[in-house]
Motif scaffolding. Structure first.
Motif, mmCIF file in Angstrom:
data_model
loop_
_atom_site.group_PDB
_atom_site.id
_atom_site.type_symbol
_atom_site.label_atom_id
_atom_site.label_comp_id
_atom_site.label_asym_id
_atom_site.label_seq_id
_atom_site.Cartn_x
_atom_site.Cartn_y
_atom_site.Cartn_z
ATOM 1 N N VAL A 104 7.186 9.274 10.735
ATOM 2 C CA VAL A 104 6.057 9.250 11.659
ATOM 3 C C VAL A 104 5.199 8.061 11.240
ATOM 4 C CG1 VAL A 104 4.015 10.464 12.487
ATOM 5 C CG2 VAL A 104 6.084 11.758 11.911
ATOM 6 N N LEU A 105 5.018 7.114 12.146
ATOM 7 C CA LEU A 105 4.210 5.924 11.863
ATOM 8 C C LEU A 105 2.976 5.932 12.746
ATOM 9 C CD1 LEU A 105 7.057 3.264 11.679
ATOM 10 C CD2 LEU A 105 5.853 4.320 9.781
ATOM 11 N N LEU A 159 0.327 3.439 8.716
ATOM 12 C CA LEU A 159 0.375 4.590 7.819
ATOM 13 C C LEU A 159 1.681 5.323 8.096
ATOM 14 C CD1 LEU A 159 -3.273 5.842 8.387
ATOM 15 C CD2 LEU A 159 -2.451 4.399 6.528
ATOM 16 N N ALA A 160 2.492 5.490 7.070
ATOM 17 C CA ALA A 160 3.804 6.108 7.249
ATOM 18 C C ALA A 160 3.817 7.499 6.633
ATOM 19 C CB ALA A 160 4.884 5.251 6.597
ATOM 20 N N THR A 161 4.493 8.411 7.317
ATOM 21 C CA THR A 161 4.720 9.757 6.803
ATOM 22 C C THR A 161 6.199 10.065 6.984
ATOM 23 O OG1 THR A 161 2.499 10.467 7.425
ATOM 24 C CG2 THR A 161 4.116 12.193 7.017
ATOM 25 N N GLN A 189 0.834 -1.191 0.000
ATOM 26 C CA GLN A 189 0.000 0.000 0.000
ATOM 27 C C GLN A 189 0.876 1.250 0.000
ATOM 28 O OE1 GLN A 189 -2.624 -0.324 3.308
ATOM 29 N NE2 GLN A 189 -3.805 -1.963 2.398
ATOM 30 N N SER A 190 1.688 1.386 -1.040
ATOM 31 C CA SER A 190 2.639 2.492 -1.088
ATOM 32 C C SER A 190 1.954 3.843 -1.168
ATOM 33 C CB SER A 190 3.603 2.307 -2.257
ATOM 34 O OG SER A 190 2.870 2.248 -3.463
ATOM 35 N N GLU A 191 0.675 3.875 -1.588
ATOM 36 C CA GLU A 191 -0.017 5.164 -1.634
ATOM 37 C C GLU A 191 -0.211 5.738 -0.240
ATOM 38 O OE1 GLU A 191 -3.161 2.015 -1.284
ATOM 39 O OE2 GLU A 191 -1.404 2.269 -2.527
ATOM 40 N N ASN A 192 0.045 4.944 0.792
ATOM 41 C CA ASN A 192 -0.061 5.428 2.166
ATOM 42 C C ASN A 192 1.196 6.143 2.636
ATOM 43 O OD1 ASN A 192 -2.651 4.507 2.469
ATOM 44 N ND2 ASN A 192 -2.049 2.576 3.386
ATOM 45 N N LEU A 193 2.236 6.179 1.797
ATOM 46 C CA LEU A 193 3.474 6.850 2.178
ATOM 47 C C LEU A 193 3.391 8.320 1.804
ATOM 48 C CD1 LEU A 193 6.289 6.938 3.332
ATOM 49 C CD2 LEU A 193 7.150 6.237 1.102
ATOM 50 N N LYS A 194 3.119 9.133 2.781
ATOM 51 C CA LYS A 194 3.019 10.566 2.561
ATOM 52 C C LYS A 194 4.366 11.203 2.890
ATOM 53 C CE LYS A 194 0.260 14.584 3.426
ATOM 54 N NZ LYS A 194 -1.044 15.064 3.802
ATOM 55 N N VAL A 207 9.656 4.564 -1.914
ATOM 56 C CA VAL A 207 10.280 5.157 -0.731
ATOM 57 C C VAL A 207 11.413 6.066 -1.193
ATOM 58 C CG1 VAL A 207 11.502 4.720 1.424
ATOM 59 C CG2 VAL A 207 9.681 3.168 0.698
ATOM 60 N N PRO A 208 11.272 7.385 -1.031
ATOM 61 C CA PRO A 208 12.332 8.299 -1.459
ATOM 62 C C PRO A 208 13.568 8.154 -0.569
ATOM 63 C CG PRO A 208 10.580 9.502 -0.363
ATOM 64 C CD PRO A 208 10.136 8.077 -0.448
ATOM 65 N N THR A 209 14.712 8.462 -1.124
ATOM 66 C CA THR A 209 15.966 8.269 -0.396
ATOM 67 C C THR A 209 16.646 9.595 -0.078
ATOM 68 O OG1 THR A 209 17.126 7.980 -2.481
ATOM 69 C CG2 THR A 209 16.374 5.979 -1.385
ATOM 70 N N PHE A 210 15.907 10.522 0.524
ATOM 71 C CA PHE A 210 16.498 11.794 0.923
ATOM 72 C C PHE A 210 17.454 11.566 2.080
ATOM 73 C CE2 PHE A 210 12.239 13.063 -0.655
ATOM 74 C CZ PHE A 210 12.659 13.797 -1.745
ATOM 75 N N LYS A 211 18.629 12.183 2.001
ATOM 76 C CA LYS A 211 19.610 12.079 3.080
ATOM 77 C C LYS A 211 19.979 13.473 3.556
ATOM 78 C CE LYS A 211 22.659 9.840 0.679
ATOM 79 N NZ LYS A 211 22.301 9.607 -0.671
ATOM 80 N N GLU A 212 20.390 13.550 4.798
ATOM 81 C CA GLU A 212 20.837 14.822 5.360
ATOM 82 C C GLU A 212 21.968 15.379 4.502
ATOM 83 O OE1 GLU A 212 22.957 16.063 9.481
ATOM 84 O OE2 GLU A 212 21.180 14.792 9.643
ATOM 85 N N GLY A 213 21.854 16.653 4.122
ATOM 86 C CA GLY A 213 22.876 17.306 3.309
ATOM 87 C C GLY A 213 22.569 17.296 1.820
#
Length: 111
Positions: free
Chosen positions: A73-74, A84-86, A4-9, A33-39
């Protein structure tokens, strides 16, 4: 949750600065799942064909924000028992001074 990837806000949040309070500057649902990293530096500009700004036309080459931090945030939907993941991505605007500092020096030589 994987089915249910549409639940990833994903929420992009700009932290408070000296005279401004923090605010959500963008949000949406991702199918991966985006792979944003610090920096990381990212472009937070909407693409528009009629725009004349180079940042809008070249979102890969022109970066507008830096990723400061990411937080997950889960929550659990009590009715369906689904998770539900944010993903909250805290960003800060890149100043022109930062952009100049990131630009490598070019040394011209001739022979």
């Amino acid at each position: 949750m994987a089915s249910q990837s549409e639940n990833l806000k994903v929420i992009f949040f700009e932290s408070a600065s000296e005279n401004k309070s923090g605010k959500v500057i963008a949000d949406g649902y991702f199918s991966f799942v985006p792979t944003f990293k610090e920096g990381d530096t990212i472009n937070m500009t909407l693409a528009r064909r009629e725009a004349t700004n180079a940042t809008v036309h070249n979102p890969i080459g022109h970066k507008t924000h830096r990723v400061d931090k990411t937080d997950w945030v889960l929550m659990v939907d009590e009715r369906s028992k689904n998770a539900l993941a944010t993903l909250v991505v805290s960003v800060s605007k890149i100043d022109l001074i930062d952009k100049v500092a990131e630009t490598p020096d070019i040394v011209a030589t001739h022979g």
